[in-house]
Design an enzyme around this catalytic site. Structure first.
Site, short mmCIF file in Angstrom:
data_model
loop_
_atom_site.label_atom_id
_atom_site.label_comp_id
_atom_site.label_asym_id
_atom_site.label_seq_id
_atom_site.Cartn_x
_atom_site.Cartn_y
_atom_site.Cartn_z
N ASP A 31 0.86 -1.18 0.00
CA ASP A 31 0.00 0.00 0.00
C ASP A 31 0.90 1.23 0.00
OD1 ASP A 31 -1.97 2.05 0.72
OD2 ASP A 31 -3.26 0.37 1.29
N LEU A 33 -0.18 4.09 1.03
CA LEU A 33 -0.75 4.93 2.11
C LEU A 33 -1.20 6.29 1.59
CD1 LEU A 33 1.74 4.07 5.05
CD2 LEU A 33 -0.48 3.02 4.56
N ASP A 58 4.36 2.59 -4.41
CA ASP A 58 3.31 2.92 -5.37
C ASP A 58 3.28 1.87 -6.48
OD1 ASP A 58 1.64 4.05 -7.23
OD2 ASP A 58 2.66 5.99 -7.31
N LEU A 59 2.16 1.19 -6.62
CA LEU A 59 2.05 0.11 -7.61
C LEU A 59 2.05 0.64 -9.05
CD1 LEU A 59 -0.55 -1.74 -5.49
CD2 LEU A 59 1.49 -2.90 -6.34
N SER A 125 -16.94 -2.68 -9.56
CA SER A 125 -17.99 -1.90 -8.90
C SER A 125 -19.28 -1.98 -9.70
CB SER A 125 -17.54 -0.44 -8.83
OG SER A 125 -18.60 0.41 -8.51
N TYR A 152 -13.53 7.84 -12.72
CA TYR A 152 -13.33 6.72 -11.77
C TYR A 152 -14.06 5.48 -12.27
CZ TYR A 152 -14.71 3.63 -8.03
OH TYR A 152 -15.01 2.51 -7.30
N LYS A 156 -12.83 1.47 -13.87
CA LYS A 156 -13.30 0.12 -13.52
C LYS A 156 -13.72 -0.63 -14.79
CE LYS A 156 -12.59 0.42 -9.13
NZ LYS A 156 -11.44 -0.32 -8.55
N PHE A 181 -21.44 -3.64 -4.55
CA PHE A 181 -22.47 -2.62 -4.42
C PHE A 181 -21.97 -1.63 -3.34
CE2 PHE A 181 -25.60 -3.63 -7.63
CZ PHE A 181 -24.94 -4.72 -8.18
N ASN A 182 -22.74 -1.26 -2.35
CA ASN A 182 -22.26 -0.19 -1.44
C ASN A 182 -21.79 -0.75 -0.10
OD1 ASN A 182 -23.80 1.23 -3.53
ND2 ASN A 182 -23.52 3.03 -2.23
N ARG A 234 -29.95 2.07 -2.90
CA ARG A 234 -28.70 1.33 -3.12
C ARG A 234 -28.79 -0.02 -2.43
NH1 ARG A 234 -28.34 5.17 -5.68
NH2 ARG A 234 -26.67 6.71 -5.93
N ARG A 298 -27.56 15.63 -5.79
CA ARG A 298 -26.13 15.62 -6.08
C ARG A 298 -25.95 15.21 -7.54
NH1 ARG A 298 -22.20 11.67 -2.61
NH2 ARG A 298 -23.26 10.08 -3.83
N1 UFG Z 1 -25.88 10.69 0.17
C1 UFG Z 1 -26.51 11.73 0.84
N2 UFG Z 1 -25.74 12.55 1.62
C2 UFG Z 1 -24.40 12.40 1.74
C3 UFG Z 1 -23.76 11.34 1.04
C4 UFG Z 1 -24.54 10.52 0.25
O1 UFG Z 1 -27.72 11.90 0.76
O2 UFG Z 1 -23.75 13.19 2.45
C5 UFG Z 1 -26.70 9.79 -0.65
C6 UFG Z 1 -26.34 9.83 -2.12
O3 UFG Z 1 -27.04 10.85 -2.77
C7 UFG Z 1 -26.76 8.43 -2.55
C8 UFG Z 1 -26.53 7.56 -1.32
O4 UFG Z 1 -26.46 8.48 -0.23
O5 UFG Z 1 -28.12 8.42 -2.84
C9 UFG Z 1 -25.26 6.77 -1.39
O6 UFG Z 1 -24.20 7.65 -1.69
P1 UFG Z 1 -22.66 7.21 -1.56
O7 UFG Z 1 -21.82 8.37 -1.96
O8 UFG Z 1 -22.41 6.61 -0.21
O9 UFG Z 1 -22.56 6.01 -2.59
P2 UFG Z 1 -22.77 6.01 -4.16
O10 UFG Z 1 -23.74 4.94 -4.44
O11 UFG Z 1 -23.06 7.34 -4.73
O12 UFG Z 1 -21.29 5.68 -4.62
C10 UFG Z 1 -20.87 4.36 -4.61
C11 UFG Z 1 -19.36 4.29 -4.40
C12 UFG Z 1 -18.63 4.85 -5.56
C13 UFG Z 1 -19.16 4.29 -6.85
C14 UFG Z 1 -20.63 4.48 -6.93
C15 UFG Z 1 -21.20 3.87 -8.16
O13 UFG Z 1 -18.97 4.98 -3.23
O14 UFG Z 1 -17.27 4.49 -5.43
O15 UFG Z 1 -21.24 3.85 -5.83
O16 UFG Z 1 -22.54 4.13 -8.30
F1 UFG Z 1 -18.61 4.88 -7.92
#
Ligand code: UFG
Length: 351
Positions: A31, A33, A58-59, A125, A152, A156, A181-182, A234, A298
């Protein structure tokens, strides 16, 4: 059996290292870091009783990767997590993302081929599916790949193509791409969890930091989407369930059970939850009130996506076991333990 875990001090990498060690694997972490802390090694040791081997570099540096593989002839498999992952930053600095995420993958593949290391598990992802068409929900591995929403996400997609082409060309290589997923939550011990640098971009660390009083309130990005409560949906998955999926993928490769030399698996629970569901679960499972406000949407957010994990359940022999309340409870236990100085991690006052 020794496994190289790149990005092993990061959020998913560190939890996966715990699980690998507990299943009897030796782990060596590489890593740089850039976005994680070296104390993760002590945190892992405090759970498993064993500090993983560690090298910091660094890879994306081809010479260093070659040198690493030359020195470590006993590595049987690689789990490649190390990557930049901030969606917004990738829009501002695309070349940073393309160079780091793709160079590191190509360096690893080149060295694996050169030194005869056969098995690679890659962090992909659900972002590769983009905004799914409604008839494709829940989304299976067969659903079409959509044009990436950000650099980003594009790294992927391109990485998956690089893997497919490399597997075709280099007969000794096998790869499994896990489409996460998340991931949320923390190890049940509260010794390890998600520790973002700066203001969290993701929902769960923002929730826990708000509950702790670090942030004044959570901003919910839009409640006028086409979903039951108007907030996006999600497939949130507990980090330890996700960690176990990696061990299953490694086992599948080492035991020669792959159906093809390149395979793709969705790693999700199969259930979608909205942002308001997360808030309710957090409040219910922890007995804590969360301050939040509905604000504007957002940019670039997907409206709804959740996994069809049928193929993964059947073929990988893995199923998510933990509930949404397990996720929100463990995330809060971790935040409190970290803030109260009960973990190996130094408290960052600016964060
Ligand atoms: N959200 C809020 N408030 C915040 C942060 C997030 O309401 O402060 C909402 C977002 O609008 C979304 C949900 O929470 O509806 C999830 O948001 P995240 O940012 O936690 O996750 P995402 O699904 O947007 O992102 C994830 C990964 C990314 C990836 C993406 C692909 O974190 O790496 O999925 O869809 F690219």
């Amino acid at each position: 059996m020794k496994i190289l875990v790149t990005g092993g001090t990061g959020y998913i990498g560190s939890h996966t290292t715990v699980e690998l060690q507990q299943q009897g694997y030796d782990v060596i972490i590489v890593d740089a870091l850039f976005n994680s802390r070296v104390e993760a090694l002590d945190a892992i040791a405090s759970i498993t009783g064993k500090k993983p081997e560690f090298e910091q570099f660094d890879l994306a540096d081809r010479q260093k990767v070659d040198d690493f593989f030359r020195r470590h002839g006993d590595i049987k498999g690689v789990i490649h997590f190390a990557a930049h992952k901030a969606v917004g930053e990738s829009v501002e600095q695309p070349l940073k993302y393309y160079r780091n995420n793709l160079d590191s993958l190509m360096n690893i593949l080149e060295s694996m081929n050169k030194y005869g290391v056969e098995n690679l598990v890659f962090s992909s992802s659900c972002t590769v599916y983009g905004e799914p068409d409604p008839e494709n929900l829940p989304i299976s591995e067969k659903a079409p790949i959509k044009k990436a929403e950000c650099p980003y996400g594009n790294t992927k997609q391109i990485a998956e193509e690089i893997l497919q082409d490399s597997i075709m060309a280099y007969k000794g290589l096998n790869a499994i791409a896990l489409r996460y997923f998340n991931p949320v939550g923390a190890h049940e011990s509260a010794k390890l969890g998600e520790l973002p640098f700066g203001v969290p971009a993701n929902l769960m660390p923002y929730v826990t930091q708000t509950a702790y009083g670090i942030r004044p309130f959570l901003r919910v990005f839009g409640d006028d989407y086409d979903t039951p409560d108007g907030t996006p949906i999600r497939d949130y998955i507990h980090i330890m369930d996700l960690a176990k999926a990696h061990v299953k993928a490694v086992e599948r490769m080492l035991q020669g059970k792959m159906k093809a030399r390149y395979e793709v698996f969705n790693v999700g629970t199969g259930t979608g939850y909205s942002v308001l569901d997360i808030i309710k679960s957090f409040e219910r499972s922890n007995g804590v009130k969360l301050k939040y406000e509905i604000v504007g949407r957002r940019a670039g957010d997907i409206v709804k996506i959740w996994a069809d994990p049928t193929y993964t359940n059947k073929e990988l022999g893995w199923k998510a076991e933990r509930t949404l309340d397990d996720m929100t409870r463990s995330a809060w236990e971790w935040e409190k333990a970290y803030r109260e100085g009960k973990t190996c991690f130094k408290i960052d006052e600016n964060n």
